[in-house]
Design a protein around this motif. Sequence first.
Motif, PDB file in Angstrom:
ATOM      1  N   ALA A 214       0.847  -1.192   0.000  1.00 51.68           N
ATOM      2  CA  ALA A 214       0.000   0.000   0.000  1.00 51.68           C
ATOM      3  C   ALA A 214       0.886   1.247   0.000  1.00 51.68           C
ATOM      4  CB  ALA A 214      -0.909  -0.006   1.219  1.00 51.68           C
ATOM      5  N   LEU A 215       0.671   2.133  -0.951  1.00 52.37           N
ATOM      6  CA  LEU A 215       1.501   3.311  -1.110  1.00 52.37           C
ATOM      7  C   LEU A 215       1.025   4.450  -0.215  1.00 52.37           C
ATOM      8  CD1 LEU A 215       1.758   3.314  -4.997  1.00 52.37           C
ATOM      9  CD2 LEU A 215       3.545   2.653  -3.383  1.00 52.37           C
ATOM     10  N   GLY A 216       1.981   5.212   0.298  1.00 50.35           N
ATOM     11  CA  GLY A 216       1.632   6.422   1.015  1.00 50.35           C
ATOM     12  C   GLY A 216       1.023   7.453   0.073  1.00 50.35           C
ATOM     13  N   ARG A 217       0.379   8.453   0.645  1.00 53.78           N
ATOM     14  CA  ARG A 217      -0.331   9.444  -0.164  1.00 53.78           C
ATOM     15  C   ARG A 217       0.614  10.219  -1.073  1.00 53.78           C
ATOM     16  NH1 ARG A 217      -3.425  13.203   3.631  1.00 53.78           N
ATOM     17  NH2 ARG A 217      -4.283  13.990   1.668  1.00 53.78           N
ATOM     18  N   LEU A 218       1.817  10.556  -0.583  1.00 50.21           N
ATOM     19  CA  LEU A 218       2.748  11.311  -1.412  1.00 50.21           C
ATOM     20  C   LEU A 218       3.294  10.439  -2.541  1.00 50.21           C
ATOM     21  CD1 LEU A 218       4.279  13.851  -2.075  1.00 50.21           C
ATOM     22  CD2 LEU A 218       6.006  13.216  -0.356  1.00 50.21           C
ATOM     23  N   SER A 219       3.609   9.187  -2.252  1.00 53.36           N
ATOM     24  CA  SER A 219       4.104   8.288  -3.301  1.00 53.36           C
ATOM     25  C   SER A 219       3.048   8.090  -4.380  1.00 53.36           C
ATOM     26  CB  SER A 219       4.496   6.941  -2.689  1.00 53.36           C
ATOM     27  OG  SER A 219       5.594   7.087  -1.810  1.00 53.36           O
ATOM     28  N   ARG A 220       1.806   7.934  -3.970  1.00 58.01           N
ATOM     29  CA  ARG A 220       0.737   7.771  -4.954  1.00 58.01           C
ATOM     30  C   ARG A 220       0.567   9.052  -5.772  1.00 58.01           C
ATOM     31  NH1 ARG A 220      -3.711   4.375  -6.135  1.00 58.01           N
ATOM     32  NH2 ARG A 220      -4.342   5.097  -8.194  1.00 58.01           N
ATOM     33  N   ALA A 221       0.727  10.228  -5.117  1.00 62.19           N
ATOM     34  CA  ALA A 221       0.628  11.502  -5.838  1.00 62.19           C
ATOM     35  C   ALA A 221       1.723  11.628  -6.891  1.00 62.19           C
ATOM     36  CB  ALA A 221       0.700  12.668  -4.849  1.00 62.19           C
TER      37      ALA A 221
END
Length: 320
Positions: A214-221
């Motif tokens: 599961a990716l963190g919000r910044l990595s997904r951004a």
Amino acid sequence: MGVYHLMGLGRSVGVVTGPLTYLAHRYQRWNADDQQFFARSGEVRQRQAGQKVGDVQALILFTTREVLKGEVAAFDYVDNPPGCTAEGPIKKGGPMKEVLRRLLRREWPAISGGRQIGEIFWCEVDRRDIRTTYERVVWVVAALAGVGGQGKEMWVNLTGGNNVINAALELAAMLSGDVARMYYIQAEDPAAEKCARYTGENGYWVELPVMPLALGRLSRAIIDLLARNGSLPLGTMYSILQNEYWDLSRGLISAEVLRDEYLAPLWKQGLIAESDGGYVVGPQWELVRTYQDILEKARQAGLNIGDLARQKSWLEREDL
């Protein structure tokens, strides 16, 4: 709050009843080692009050139409004493639902935490179709994880069923980040494989690491930014994140921090790649995205497990 166990199921009843009897043995004995074994289960207030945790609330069994319809019978099994391997008495198999109902009703009270009624969810899957099987697994995981709530505690058993079912279960655990525990039940010899109850403590329960992707919000951004814009140099990406994603990028004090702490791990996983002096979406993300999108669709539906069983023909709920 009890534990929901997700399991693949083929023709062996022991892959379901074996771990339940093992858990029941430890739950009833409740010595220091057992308390440590169950220490991550339940709610904090339960543990602080000295209450037992880790009891089983429901089973979700993923299996084929042939097994569900009784077109292929459960294997004969040995009704062994708990904790021992035995070669008899041998019990005839038969329609899987009937055999499991009979065995589970006998074993359930010792691990149900005092619940009078247990739940079984029979989930039909195609053992040759990883995509459809994964989709059904993640709909179940999303329903149990809960939307906006604490959700249910899920343990995944990777012993029964075939490789497609277990690959789908493991992939769902990694991508969702919602599965608390994965385990495997190891039989020491062919005689132990036929036993309905656990055959011994040493080497029987094998704990497997849950390694969430599961990716963190910044990595997904970052990935979404590259997907929209194509190749971006480091400096340009840093500037966009600072201006358009300021709420996610407060810890990014320089482009070098972005490169070393965020882009480098994504590059190592193949989720992004270097191209023409910049960064682009990597080949691994194209592979992951298909499965991630299925998970997001299931989450957005906002169904609990009861609603899911009422709406989907492939999921059947039964009181035990």
